[in-house]
Scaffold this motif. Structure first.
Motif, short mmCIF file in Angstrom:
data_model
loop_
_atom_site.label_atom_id
_atom_site.label_comp_id
_atom_site.label_asym_id
_atom_site.label_seq_id
_atom_site.Cartn_x
_atom_site.Cartn_y
_atom_site.Cartn_z
N ILE A 75 0.84 -1.20 0.00
CA ILE A 75 0.00 0.00 0.00
C ILE A 75 0.88 1.25 0.00
O ILE A 75 0.68 2.17 -0.80
CB ILE A 75 -0.94 0.00 1.22
N ALA A 76 1.85 1.29 0.92
CA ALA A 76 2.74 2.45 1.01
C ALA A 76 3.51 2.67 -0.29
O ALA A 76 3.76 3.81 -0.69
CB ALA A 76 3.71 2.27 2.18
N ALA A 77 3.87 1.58 -0.97
CA ALA A 77 4.63 1.69 -2.21
C ALA A 77 3.84 2.42 -3.28
O ALA A 77 4.43 3.08 -4.16
CB ALA A 77 5.02 0.29 -2.71
N ARG A 78 2.52 2.33 -3.23
CA ARG A 78 1.69 2.95 -4.26
C ARG A 78 1.29 4.38 -3.91
O ARG A 78 0.54 5.02 -4.66
CB ARG A 78 0.46 2.08 -4.52
N THR A 79 1.75 4.90 -2.77
CA THR A 79 1.56 6.31 -2.46
C THR A 79 2.70 7.12 -3.06
O THR A 79 3.68 6.56 -3.54
CB THR A 79 1.50 6.54 -0.94
N LYS A 80 2.57 8.43 -3.01
CA LYS A 80 3.60 9.31 -3.54
C LYS A 80 4.30 10.03 -2.38
O LYS A 80 3.65 10.54 -1.49
CB LYS A 80 2.98 10.34 -4.50
N GLY A 81 5.62 10.07 -2.43
CA GLY A 81 6.38 10.75 -1.39
C GLY A 81 7.09 9.77 -0.47
O GLY A 81 7.00 8.54 -0.62
N LYS A 82 7.79 10.32 0.49
CA LYS A 82 8.53 9.52 1.46
C LYS A 82 7.58 8.76 2.38
O LYS A 82 6.45 9.19 2.63
CB LYS A 82 9.44 10.40 2.30
N GLY A 130 2.94 16.09 4.11
CA GLY A 130 3.81 16.00 2.95
C GLY A 130 4.43 14.64 2.72
O GLY A 130 5.34 14.51 1.90
N LEU A 131 3.96 13.61 3.43
CA LEU A 131 4.50 12.26 3.29
C LEU A 131 3.52 11.38 2.52
O LEU A 131 2.31 11.65 2.48
CB LEU A 131 4.76 11.66 4.67
N GLY A 132 4.06 10.31 1.94
CA GLY A 132 3.17 9.37 1.27
C GLY A 132 2.35 8.58 2.27
O GLY A 132 1.14 8.41 2.13
N ALA A 133 3.02 8.08 3.31
CA ALA A 133 2.35 7.30 4.35
C ALA A 133 3.24 7.25 5.57
O ALA A 133 4.45 7.46 5.50
CB ALA A 133 2.05 5.88 3.86
N VAL A 134 2.62 6.97 6.71
CA VAL A 134 3.35 6.75 7.97
C VAL A 134 2.92 5.39 8.50
O VAL A 134 1.72 5.13 8.67
CB VAL A 134 3.04 7.84 9.01
N VAL A 135 3.90 4.52 8.74
CA VAL A 135 3.65 3.17 9.23
C VAL A 135 4.14 3.06 10.67
O VAL A 135 5.21 3.59 11.00
CB VAL A 135 4.36 2.12 8.35
N ALA A 136 3.39 2.38 11.51
CA ALA A 136 3.82 2.14 12.89
C ALA A 136 3.55 0.69 13.26
O ALA A 136 2.46 0.17 12.99
CB ALA A 136 3.08 3.06 13.85
#
Length: 251
Positions: A75-82, A130-136
């Protein structure tokens, strides 16, 4: 007439509060999976940006969370940004993330010395924007904390992805407790796709959509993420997988 007047007053107050909080008129966008059967179950046709989504491993994967982590990485890979990935256990295998499209040059790793600091770092990253995603990665996700993360995601428009990882299988029951996440998923490993010749086929997962706001729960037998983070409905989903689903649900 009095009721209509009261409704207008309440609506005006809500708009003023949203304006003061800086959350007014933020457009709602989604990230589609590109799989019609799944996107049709999600409001707007995909996972909502500016929202918190929760994931856990099922069955034997409840502790290591490997399939859930790869699903999230896709999922995160398909977002844009860091992408900011917050964790306390230093066992994340970066090459595996790269294989599902999340390359190391896109990921900022935040390793906390204590698990309770993971969610604090996640909230700060979500508020940054400004990030694509944040994972925790976390064991616990209390309702109050999840609400803070949801509000932080709404304020910045960043997608929050929380992976629940338990230390022992008996703790997995905690996943039944409610949180403020917009969607909740459980990802379990299934036998790989069969091949016409000896070998190991594409990995398969059972993706259970346990909860979705403004939607209904469902489960899908899917092919694991490819090199661009994309999943697919397994071509072998109807061949004996119903028994697998029943056994996983009962477990």
């Amino acid at each position: 007439m009095a009721q209509a007047s009261a409704n207008r007053i309440i609506s005006d107050l809500r708009e003023r509060i949203q304006h003061l909080e800086g959350t007014a008129a933020r457009p709602k966008t989604v990230l589609p999976f590109g799989v019609a059967d799944i996107d049709a179950r999600l409001p707007g046709g995909g996972l909502a940006h500016g929202a918190l989504h929760e994931f856990a491993g099922g069955g034997a994967g409840a502790v290591d969370g490997a399939a859930a982590a790869l699903f999230v990485a896709g999922i995160a890979a398909r977002t844009k940004g860091k992408v900011v990935w917050c964790l306390a256990r230093p066992d994340l295998f970066a090459p595996a993330l790269a294989q599902v499209g999340l390359h190391p040059d896109r990921v900022i790793y935040v390793e906390a010395i204590r698990e309770e600091y993971v969610l604090e770092a996640c909230e700060e990253a979500l508020r940054f924007g400004g990030l694509g995603a944040v994972v925790a990665e976390t064991v616990r996700l209390p309702m109050v904390t999840s609400r803070r993360l949801q509000l932080a995601a709404e304020g910045s428009g960043t997608m929050g992805l929380v992976i629940r990882r338990w230390r022992r299988p008996t703790e997995a029951g905690d996943f039944g407790h409610p949180t403020a996440a917009t969607s909740r998923w459980r990802i379990s490993v299934l036998p790989s796709d069969p091949l016409p010749v000896p070998g190991v086929g594409r990995a398969r997962w059972l993706a259970e959509l346990i909860r979705i706001k403004a939607g209904e729960s469902a489960d899908f037998v899917i092919g694991a993420c490819d090199g661009q983070g994309r999943i697919s409905i397994s071509s072998d989903a109807a061949d004996g997988s119903s028994q697998t689903r029943r056994s996983l649900h009962s477990g």
